[in-house]
Design a protein around this motif. Structure first.
Motif, PDB file in Angstrom:
ATOM      1  N   UNK A 216      16.258  27.483  57.803  1.00  0.00           N
ATOM      2  CA  UNK A 216      15.838  28.221  56.601  1.00  0.00           C
ATOM      3  C   UNK A 216      16.934  29.219  56.238  1.00  0.00           C
ATOM      4  N   UNK A 217      16.616  30.207  55.358  1.00  0.00           N
ATOM      5  CA  UNK A 217      17.682  31.086  54.844  1.00  0.00           C
ATOM      6  C   UNK A 217      18.356  31.900  55.953  1.00  0.00           C
ATOM      7  N   UNK A 218      17.620  32.186  57.026  1.00  0.00           N
ATOM      8  CA  UNK A 218      18.255  32.993  58.088  1.00  0.00           C
ATOM      9  C   UNK A 218      18.446  32.209  59.385  1.00  0.00           C
ATOM     10  N   UNK A 219      18.036  30.918  59.419  1.00  0.00           N
ATOM     11  CA  UNK A 219      18.237  30.092  60.619  1.00  0.00           C
ATOM     12  C   UNK A 219      18.905  28.782  60.250  1.00  0.00           C
ATOM     13  N   UNK A 343      26.292  38.621  62.880  1.00  0.00           N
ATOM     14  CA  UNK A 343      27.260  39.722  62.777  1.00  0.00           C
ATOM     15  C   UNK A 343      28.218  39.462  61.614  1.00  0.00           C
ATOM     16  N   UNK A 344      28.594  38.187  61.409  1.00  0.00           N
ATOM     17  CA  UNK A 344      29.454  37.855  60.254  1.00  0.00           C
ATOM     18  C   UNK A 344      28.720  38.172  58.955  1.00  0.00           C
ATOM     19  N   UNK A 345      27.407  37.873  58.906  1.00  0.00           N
ATOM     20  CA  UNK A 345      26.617  38.160  57.707  1.00  0.00           C
ATOM     21  C   UNK A 345      26.569  39.662  57.447  1.00  0.00           C
ATOM     22  N   UNK A 346      26.402  40.457  58.520  1.00  0.00           N
ATOM     23  CA  UNK A 346      26.365  41.916  58.372  1.00  0.00           C
ATOM     24  C   UNK A 346      27.708  42.448  57.899  1.00  0.00           C
ATOM     25  N   UNK A 350      26.405  38.949  53.583  1.00  0.00           N
ATOM     26  CA  UNK A 350      25.942  37.623  53.148  1.00  0.00           C
ATOM     27  C   UNK A 350      24.448  37.506  53.459  1.00  0.00           C
ATOM     28  N   UNK A 351      23.643  37.073  52.449  1.00  0.00           N
ATOM     29  CA  UNK A 351      22.197  37.067  52.667  1.00  0.00           C
ATOM     30  C   UNK A 351      21.676  35.720  53.155  1.00  0.00           C
ATOM     31  N   UNK A 352      22.355  34.620  52.799  1.00  0.00           N
ATOM     32  CA  UNK A 352      21.849  33.293  53.175  1.00  0.00           C
ATOM     33  C   UNK A 352      22.843  32.623  54.122  1.00  0.00           C
TER      34      UNK A 352
END
Ligand code: DAH
Length: 367
Positions: A216-219, A343-346, A350-352
């Motif tokens: 999903x958007x975070x997995x 950590x890369x998203x943070x 990046x949200x998705x």
């Protein structure tokens, strides 16, 4: 009737005497084709004459028809000859024209760069290497024994279920330990290193791909983790706190606070999770101000808590030492594991998570 024949013959004569000069005057293919259409195109002069044929008197029709058709062949032949002369001349002009200028700047290829996940993994490993950790590798295709059993997962743990992990067909034995799967975490690195070494200290970090049945958007079904562990005589929870606090300060900045919360993982006791102050709304920068409180309350990344969960950690469970051939009454150690993608998203806001895997250069080149 005589007039009609006269007009017909006059028409033929005009086409016959004019077409060569007309074609010769054409200096390119487009004008040549237009000139030819005026004579033998669907409403060209000669075509119109041919259409008049049925109205001519029977005794003359045959001879006039033959002349008209003969003329059409002539016109077509002179068109073809002129066309090939023009094509030839254009080629010749190209060959004789100015040569290619080899001093013109070339069209450069876009320069590539490492993927943001690779960059984040490198940055994480570099921090731990600077503290003294050795960087090791562990397999992505793994035995259930190394991924679960030796890490103390009970046989009925949900992750060991066929529905939760990707099992690879082809195991020759029915024993659970012998089943092959895509590793669900990088903690298998602990088992490989601890089972194959007999000298202390052991301090390793290992980064790589892991796989779970999530999407999903975070997995993502494939994502990345870093695992670290330090084993020696006399390693305590203070070593864990010291190393991980140093890591957070170097990775996120000296002003970012950390907190440890108790948590459960089968392979550590005690186990915990480490949170860092939210690096998006940064409540630690001017703690207590109304503006800051509002910023945190509306922060979608930490969901108003001011904290971000970053990693799992704990003191290596005695059972893991036993399974890897170490005596837990003489050696101790700590371990930790964290998601690199998160950590890369943070780091990049990046949200998705899926954006990181679509390899759309328009997106990646912004990070
Ligand atoms: N393997 C755990 C996971 O994938 C992360 C983890 C938690 C690793 C605690 C550790 C640890 O080494 O001590 O969720």
């Amino acid at each position: 009737m005589g007039d009609a024949i006269e007009a017909f013959e006059h028409g033929l004569l005009q086409v016959a005497t004019g077409h060569q000069a007309t074609f010769a005057a054409c200096v390119d293919e487009a004008t040549l084709r237009a000139a030819s259409a005026k004579l033998i195109g669907p409403s060209g002069e000669l075509t119109k004459l041919l259409k008049l044929m049925p109205s001519l008197p029977g005794d003359r029709r045959k001879a006039l028809g033959q002349r008209a058709n003969e003329l059409k062949r002539e016109v077509t032949a002179s068109f073809d000859a002129r066309l090939s002369a023009l094509v030839q001349a254009a080629r010749q002009a190209d060959l004789e024209g100015p040569a290619v200028d080899p001093t013109l700047p070339g069209r450069s290829l876009g320069r590539g760069s490492p993927h943001p996940i690779t960059r984040t993994a490198d940055a994480l490993l570099e921090v731990f290497a600077s503290i003294g950790f050795e960087v090791t590798d562990a397999p992505e295709i793994e035995l259930a024994d190394f991924n679960f059993t030796r890490l103390g997962f009970p046989p009925d743990h949900p992750a060991t279920d066929m529905q939760d992990s990707f099992f690879v067909r082809g195991a020759t034995s029915a024993r659970f330990e012998d089943q092959v799967l895509l590793r669900t975490h990088t903690s298998n690195a602990q088992v490989h290193v601890m089972s194959s070494r007999r000298e202390l200290p052991i301090a390793c970090v290992s980064a790589g791909k892991v796989y779970r049945r999530d999407d999903d958007a975070t997995h993502s079904p494939m994502f990345h983790q870093v695992e670290g562990f330090w084993v020696d005589r006399g390693i305590s929870f203070s070593h864990l706190k010291g190393v991980l606090t140093t890591f957070v300060k170097r990775m996120f900045g000296a002003s970012v606070p950390v907190r440890f919360r108790p948590s459960y993982f089968p392979f550590v006791e005690p186990g915990g999770e480490l949170d860092v102050g939210c690096t998006i709304c940064r409540p630690f920068d001017e703690a207590g101000s109304d503006a800051q409180r509002e910023r945190t309350a509306s922060c979608r990344v930490c969901k108003g808590t001011g904290w971000l969960e970053v990693l799992g950690c704990g003191m290596i469970h005695p059972v893991v030492f036993e399974h890897c051939g170490w005596d837990p009454t003489t050696v101790t150690g700590f371990a930790f594991g964290m998601g690199i993608d998160r950590i890369a998203m943070l780091r990049h806001g990046v949200k998705d998570i899926r954006l990181l895997y679509e390899n759309d250069i328009r997106f990646l080149s912004q990070l």
